[in-house]
Structure formats: structure tokens, C-alpha cells
Design an enzyme around this catalytic site. Structure first.
Site, PDB file in Angstrom:
ATOM      1  N   GLU A  37       0.829  -1.210   0.000  1.00  9.66           N
ATOM      2  CA  GLU A  37       0.000   0.000   0.000  1.00  9.66           C
ATOM      3  C   GLU A  37       0.863   1.259   0.000  1.00  9.66           C
ATOM      4  OE1 GLU A  37      -3.397   0.546  -0.193  1.00  9.66           O
ATOM      5  OE2 GLU A  37      -3.331  -1.518  -0.857  1.00  9.66           O
ATOM      6  N   CYS A 192     -12.368   2.418 -14.468  1.00  9.64           N
ATOM      7  CA  CYS A 192     -12.759   3.809 -14.231  1.00  9.64           C
ATOM      8  C   CYS A 192     -11.493   4.661 -14.149  1.00  9.64           C
ATOM      9  CB  CYS A 192     -13.576   3.909 -12.936  1.00  9.64           C
ATOM     10  SG  CYS A 192     -14.400   5.498 -12.771  1.00  9.64           S
ATOM     11  N   CYS A 199     -16.594   2.764 -19.606  1.00  7.34           N
ATOM     12  CA  CYS A 199     -17.924   2.594 -18.997  1.00  7.34           C
ATOM     13  C   CYS A 199     -18.660   1.380 -19.562  1.00  7.34           C
ATOM     14  CB  CYS A 199     -18.744   3.858 -19.195  1.00  7.34           C
ATOM     15  SG  CYS A 199     -17.964   5.306 -18.455  1.00  7.34           S
ATOM     16  N   CYS A 202     -18.093  -1.557 -17.366  1.00  3.67           N
ATOM     17  CA  CYS A 202     -18.161  -1.300 -15.925  1.00  3.67           C
ATOM     18  C   CYS A 202     -19.411  -1.924 -15.302  1.00  3.67           C
ATOM     19  CB  CYS A 202     -18.150   0.210 -15.684  1.00  3.67           C
ATOM     20  SG  CYS A 202     -18.272   0.628 -13.939  1.00  3.67           S
ATOM     21  N   CYS A 208     -24.569   4.804 -12.725  1.00  3.68           N
ATOM     22  CA  CYS A 208     -23.488   5.763 -12.420  1.00  3.68           C
ATOM     23  C   CYS A 208     -23.923   7.166 -12.871  1.00  3.68           C
ATOM     24  CB  CYS A 208     -22.225   5.333 -13.164  1.00  3.68           C
ATOM     25  SG  CYS A 208     -20.931   6.580 -13.117  1.00  3.68           S
TER      26      CYS A 208
HETATM   27  S1  SF4 Z   1     -19.763   3.868 -15.435  1.00  8.87           S
HETATM   28 FE1  SF4 Z   1     -19.147   5.357 -13.866  1.00  8.87          FE
HETATM   29  S2  SF4 Z   1     -17.976   4.160 -12.377  1.00  8.87           S
HETATM   30 FE2  SF4 Z   1     -18.111   2.939 -14.252  1.00  8.87          FE
HETATM   31  S3  SF4 Z   1     -16.270   3.441 -15.464  1.00  8.87           S
HETATM   32 FE3  SF4 Z   1     -17.896   4.819 -16.149  1.00  8.87          FE
HETATM   33  S4  SF4 Z   1     -17.631   6.637 -14.888  1.00  8.87           S
HETATM   34 FE4  SF4 Z   1     -16.520   4.989 -13.865  1.00  8.87          FE
END
Ligand code: SF4
Length: 358
Positions: A37, A192, A199, A202, A208
Site C-alpha cells: 500500500e 474507471c 464505462c 463497468c 453511475c
Molecule cells: S460507469 Fe461510472 S464508475 Fe463505471 S467506469 Fe464509467 S464513470 Fe466509472
């Protein structure tokens, strides 16, 4: 998607798309997670992996790290940057050895009391290694949460940071907190991303806020731009006949704190006066070599090396804070990356000739 359904979506996604083979993901002890970390702060995974592997070979546990000289630690950190991290790790290891009997502490308060460990890092250590339910909010997670919940404002502002911590807390599950923590970090690092969020891939896309409102590139709100400065310094390359070069240990605070470096001066007059006082056997007129530039986060450092040859076996005034560094048989000490490269040039007569002409 509510806050409580984020974790299941991310945990599912992580099973097939997350990262599972990073060196710190095996044998997840608090010590091993802590080292990873700290190294990952401000640094990409691909850069960290070889440093982490070498570090673990040399310091397999917290006692080995505590017992090592700081120069050994800084040597293995050379090139990773942000050297305060290495100094704080060494201080923390000494405290763990002396105050916790050599066992890495396992409560939030104890871990967060160690130098260089903030709320997010303490949470990550406990969540990833001991499956204790603590939220994290590193750079990647801030970006995911700011976009997903549409949090406007820079995270450096207190109110924005508190809001993000509230969301981080609400999203952190009671079960599989280790998988969730790794998943949200991985999502920020691989999907992201800052510039081109993917997206379409995602697991949070359907709800989102940033995606639904087309504001992925506005969130999180950027910091106000700072004017980038440039700092000019002169560094003395005092070379003895045996090829060794004088290095000084830098003060603990400030740039490259605690590392060994060429003596630094504001101008050539100061360098000449140092030569006259501290190195009576050196040539009085140093020769300027080709400049070296190094970019820090907020400024550029422009170094003009000044070469002077020392006759005989020159000494120095402060032997405790100085060392004659043989460029052909380098010692294991911590060097700033551009100084290491410069010294490697001196070890090669061909390269040195080219640089000297510049
Ligand atoms: S949908 Fe939202 S959380 Fe997912 S990659 Fe796109 S901006 Fe990021």
C-alpha cells in the site's frame, strides 16, 4: 443501484475481471499489505512490482526491516520516488519492533498511529489482510465514488472529502470486505481510469451518475491548476584520482531527504567557496557539464553538474555526512534516480567524455 448493491456487483465483477496474481495478493499478512500500500501511493502497479519483490526478498518481515540500516532501505527505494515513504516505513518498523514486540499491530488506532499511515492505508491493511470492515479512500476509490455518486468539488476540500468518506463507509460490506476492497481499487485502476473510463465494461454503469449525465471527464473535479516552477541548482562532482566522487547525505526534510547526493549550491560562487574551504586539494575552477533535468510533482529541477578534480587522497570536513563513492564499485546506499544515472555516466569513460563536451 443502491449503496448496498455496489459491493455485490463489484465482487462478482472481480471474480472474472479483477487482478489476482499481484505479488502482494499471496500470503496477505498485514506487513506485506502495508508495504504494497505504501509503495502503491502515487505509483503505478507495473512500476511497483519489481521493487516490491526485491524489498520482500531483503526484508521478509517487519523485524528484518527494523534491524536494517536506513541506507539499505533507501537503496532499494532508489527510483521509486517520494522517499519520505521509505523513511516513515523504517521508523514504523522500528516502533513495531520496540513497542509491539515485533508483531504488526492489528487494530485501527495502533496502525494509524504509525508514521506515514493515514486513515485509508490503515483501513486497506485491515480489510485486505484481516478482513476487518474498514472503508478505504485512495485515489482510485475517490474517482470511482465521485463519478458514481456525482460528487462535485475537489477531494482536497474538507466537505467533499467527508462526503466521499460517507459514501465509502456506506458501500463497504460486512462480508467479503477483502474482495470488495481489492475490487473497487482494481475498478479504479483498470476501468474507471482518469482519462478514458471504459464505462461499457463497468459493472456500475447502469446507475453511475457521471455516465448517465455524460460528466465522466468533469468528475472528480480537478484541483485548481498550479503554476509550474523551475528551480536551477549547481551540483559539484568532486572526483578523486581513483574515480570516486564526493557525496553528502541530504537533510531528513525536503527534497530527497536522507539520500546521498552531490553537494548542491545555488550558484558557482558558492560552489567555488566550498571547494576552497572543504576540498583544499581540488582544482579551484570547476567545469560546467551538460545539464540534467528532473521533474517533481510541482516543479522541475534543473541541475548543472560542476566537475572538479581532486589531487591526492582528498578528505572532507564532515566525514560523518560525506562519502567518497566509487562509481566503478557502487556502495549500497540510497541515491536520487537522476544522480544515480549521472554517476553511472562517470563510471563509463565514453559516456563521460560525451557529457563533458556538452
Ligand atoms: S460507469 Fe461510472 S464508475 Fe463505471 S467506469 Fe464509467 S464513470 Fe466509472
Amino acid at each position: 443501484m443502491s449503496e448496498s448493491s455496489i459491493a455485490p456487483a463489484l465482487i462478482d465483477w472481480h471474480a472474472s475481471q479483477g487482478r489476482h496474481d499481484l505479488p502482494w495478493q499471496s500470503d496477505r499478512t498485514p506487513y506485506r499489505v502495508w508495504v504494497s500500500e505504501i509503495m502503491l501511493q502515487q505509483t503505478q502497479v507495473a512500476t511497483v512490482v519489481p521493487y516490491y519483490t526485491r524489498f520482500m526478498q531483503r526484508f521478509p518481515d517487519v523485524r528484518a526491516l527494523a534491524d536494517a540500516p536506513i541506507d539499505d532501505v533507501l537503496h532499494l527505494w532508489t527510483g521509486l520516488g517520494y522517499y519520505a515513504r521509505a523513511r516513515n516505513m523504517h521508523r514504523s518498523a522500528v516502533r513495531v519492533r520496540d513497542e509491539f514486540g515485533g508483531r504488526f499491530p492489528q487494530t485501527f488506532e495502533e496502525i494509524a498511529s504509525l508514521p506515514g499511515i493515514g486513515r485509508s492505508t490503515a483501513g486497506a491493511i485491515l480489510a485486505l489482510s484481516l478482513k476487518q470492515r474498514f472503508p478505504i479512500l485512495d485515489g482510485n476509490v475517490k474517482r470511482v465514488l465521485a463519478r458514481y455518486f456525482g460528487v462535485v468539488g475537489n477531494a482536497a476540500e474538507r466537505a467533499v472529502s467527508e462526503r466521499l468518506w460517507e459514501f465509502a463507509e456506506a458501500c463497504t460490506p460486512r462480508m467479503q470486505v477483502d474482495v470488495y476492497t481489492q475490487a473497487i481499487m482494481d475498478l479504479g485502476a483498470t476501468v474507471c481510469t482518469r482519462r478514458k473510463p471504459l464505462c461499457a465494461y463497468c459493472p456500475l454503469a447502469t446507475s453511475c451518475v457521471a455516465r448517465l449525465t455524460g460528466r465522466q471527464h468533469e468528475l472528480p473535479s480537478p484541483r485548481p491548476a498550479r503554476v509550474r516552477r523551475s528551480r536551477q541548482v549547481f551540483m559539484l562532482v568532486a572526483m578523486r584520482e581513483d574515480g570516486s566522487v564526493l557525496l553528502e547525505r541530504r537533510p531528513e526534510s525536503g527534497v530527497w531527504g536522507g539520500l546521498w547526493c552531490l553537494p548542491e549550491f545555488e550558484d558557482t560562487t558558492a560552489a567555488c567557496s566550498y571547494i576552497a574551504q572543504a576540498l583544499q586539494t581540488a582544482q579551484s575552477e570547476p567545469r560546467a557539464l551538460g545539464r540534467v533535468e528532473h521533474a517533481f510533482t510541482h516543479f522541475d529541477l534543473v541541475i548543472t553538474p560542476l566537475l572538479t578534480h581532486c589531487v591526492g587522497h582528498a578528505g572532507v570536513m564532515d566525514a560523518a555526512q560525506s562519502v567518497w563513492y566509487n562509481t566503478r564499485e557502487p556502495a549500497r546506499i540510497g541515491l536520487p534516480a537522476p544522480i544515480k544515472i549521472l554517476l553511472e555516466d562517470f563510471a563509463s569513460p565514453t559516456l563521460f567524455a560525451g557529457r563533458a563536451a556538452g
